[in-house]
Design a protein around this motif. Structure first.
Motif, PDB file in Angstrom:
ATOM      1  N   ARG A  69       6.612 -72.561   4.227  1.00 59.41           N
ATOM      2  CA  ARG A  69       7.259 -71.750   3.188  1.00 59.41           C
ATOM      3  C   ARG A  69       6.771 -70.226   3.268  1.00 59.41           C
ATOM      4  NH1 ARG A  69       4.424 -74.071  -2.056  1.00 59.41           N
ATOM      5  NH2 ARG A  69       2.731 -74.279  -0.574  1.00 59.41           N
ATOM      6  N   LYS A  70       5.529 -69.939   3.794  1.00 63.88           N
ATOM      7  CA  LYS A  70       5.429 -68.530   3.746  1.00 63.88           C
ATOM      8  C   LYS A  70       5.730 -67.866   5.039  1.00 63.88           C
ATOM      9  CE  LYS A  70       1.493 -69.035   0.546  1.00 63.88           C
ATOM     10  NZ  LYS A  70       0.124 -68.698   0.050  1.00 63.88           N
TER      11      LYS A  70
ATOM     12  N   ILE B 230       8.950 -67.533   5.605  1.00 64.56           N
ATOM     13  CA  ILE B 230      10.328 -67.183   5.408  1.00 64.56           C
ATOM     14  C   ILE B 230      10.721 -65.590   6.132  1.00 64.56           C
ATOM     15  CG2 ILE B 230      11.930 -66.590   3.592  1.00 64.56           C
ATOM     16  CD1 ILE B 230      10.883 -68.940   2.118  1.00 64.56           C
TER      17      ILE B 230
ATOM     18  N   LYS C  18       7.152 -58.864   4.940  1.00 62.67           N
ATOM     19  CA  LYS C  18       6.333 -59.148   3.711  1.00 62.67           C
ATOM     20  C   LYS C  18       5.699 -57.675   3.163  1.00 62.67           C
ATOM     21  CE  LYS C  18       4.686 -63.440   5.198  1.00 62.67           C
ATOM     22  NZ  LYS C  18       3.833 -64.645   5.291  1.00 62.67           N
TER      23      LYS C  18
ATOM     24  N   GLU D 156      12.072 -68.451  -2.273  1.00 61.79           N
ATOM     25  CA  GLU D 156      11.837 -69.869  -1.771  1.00 61.79           C
ATOM     26  C   GLU D 156      13.193 -70.298  -0.727  1.00 61.79           C
ATOM     27  OE1 GLU D 156      11.389 -72.489  -5.032  1.00 61.79           O
ATOM     28  OE2 GLU D 156      13.037 -72.068  -6.015  1.00 61.79           O
ATOM     29  N   SER D 157      13.089 -71.440  -0.105  1.00 62.78           N
ATOM     30  CA  SER D 157      14.336 -71.783   0.754  1.00 62.78           C
ATOM     31  C   SER D 157      15.421 -72.237   0.038  1.00 62.78           C
ATOM     32  CB  SER D 157      13.682 -72.803   1.861  1.00 62.78           C
ATOM     33  OG  SER D 157      12.774 -72.287   2.703  1.00 62.78           O
TER      34      SER D 157
ATOM     35  N   PHE E 242       5.836 -67.308  -3.232  1.00 60.34           N
ATOM     36  CA  PHE E 242       6.579 -68.371  -2.275  1.00 60.34           C
ATOM     37  C   PHE E 242       6.767 -69.445  -3.186  1.00 60.34           C
ATOM     38  CE2 PHE E 242       5.344 -64.861   0.422  1.00 60.34           C
ATOM     39  CZ  PHE E 242       6.890 -64.693   1.325  1.00 60.34           C
TER      40      PHE E 242
END
Length: 151
Positions: A8-9, A11, A17, A40-41, A149
């Motif tokens: 998740r983090k 991405i 970031k 999010e994805s 996220f």
């Protein structure tokens, strides 16, 4: 077993970031307004605006003193996004502003310039917030600047 290419983090890279968080900090520097980025994805909703509303409320963005929070929601793999401004900022900028920002994102996203598109959108939202909600003595950062996220 299904293996995803990133957690998740992950991405975005660390430098991406950092760029986005810095964009938020710069955009908020001269305003009482608040900008949050929720990434999010996949979007589990048919309409990404429904997910943005849910995230907006779960992050307490409706609790800003002047109702001037803006959430930029992006579902990377689904290529969906939504921009949600609270009542205070929406009353000032109207629908045309949000349509303009959505078109800006679409243009960048079509060219696979995700980070650049998000940065530019954050910059323009910040300019609008500064115009309508300039920083005043005693204004504090009401919400964190970090990227949220999702799933």
């Amino acid at each position: 077993m299904r293996i995803f290419p990133f957690k998740r983090k992950e991405i975005f890279s660390e430098s991406e970031k950092n760029r986005l968080v810095q964009a938020i900090r710069v955009a908020e520097r001269l305003t009482s307004g608040e900008i949050r980025l929720f990434v999010e994805s996949h979007c589990q909703y048919v309409d990404p605006m429904d997910r943005a509303r849910e995230a907006f409320l779960s992050l307490g963005m409706e609790k800003t003193k002047q109702r001037n929070g803006v959430l930029l929601y992006v579902a990377i793999k689904d290529r969906q996004f939504a921009i949600l401004g609270d009542q205070g900022i929406h009353d000032k900028v109207g629908n045309d502003f949000w349509v303009k920002e959505a078109n800006l994102l679409l243009t960048h996203f079509k060219d696979a310039h995700i980070i650049e598109g998000i940065e530019e959108c954050i910059r323009e939202i910040g300019e609008s917030l500064r115009t309508h909600f300039p920083h005043e003595a005693g204004d504090g950062n009401e919400l964190p600047d970090d990227i949220v996220f999702g799933k």
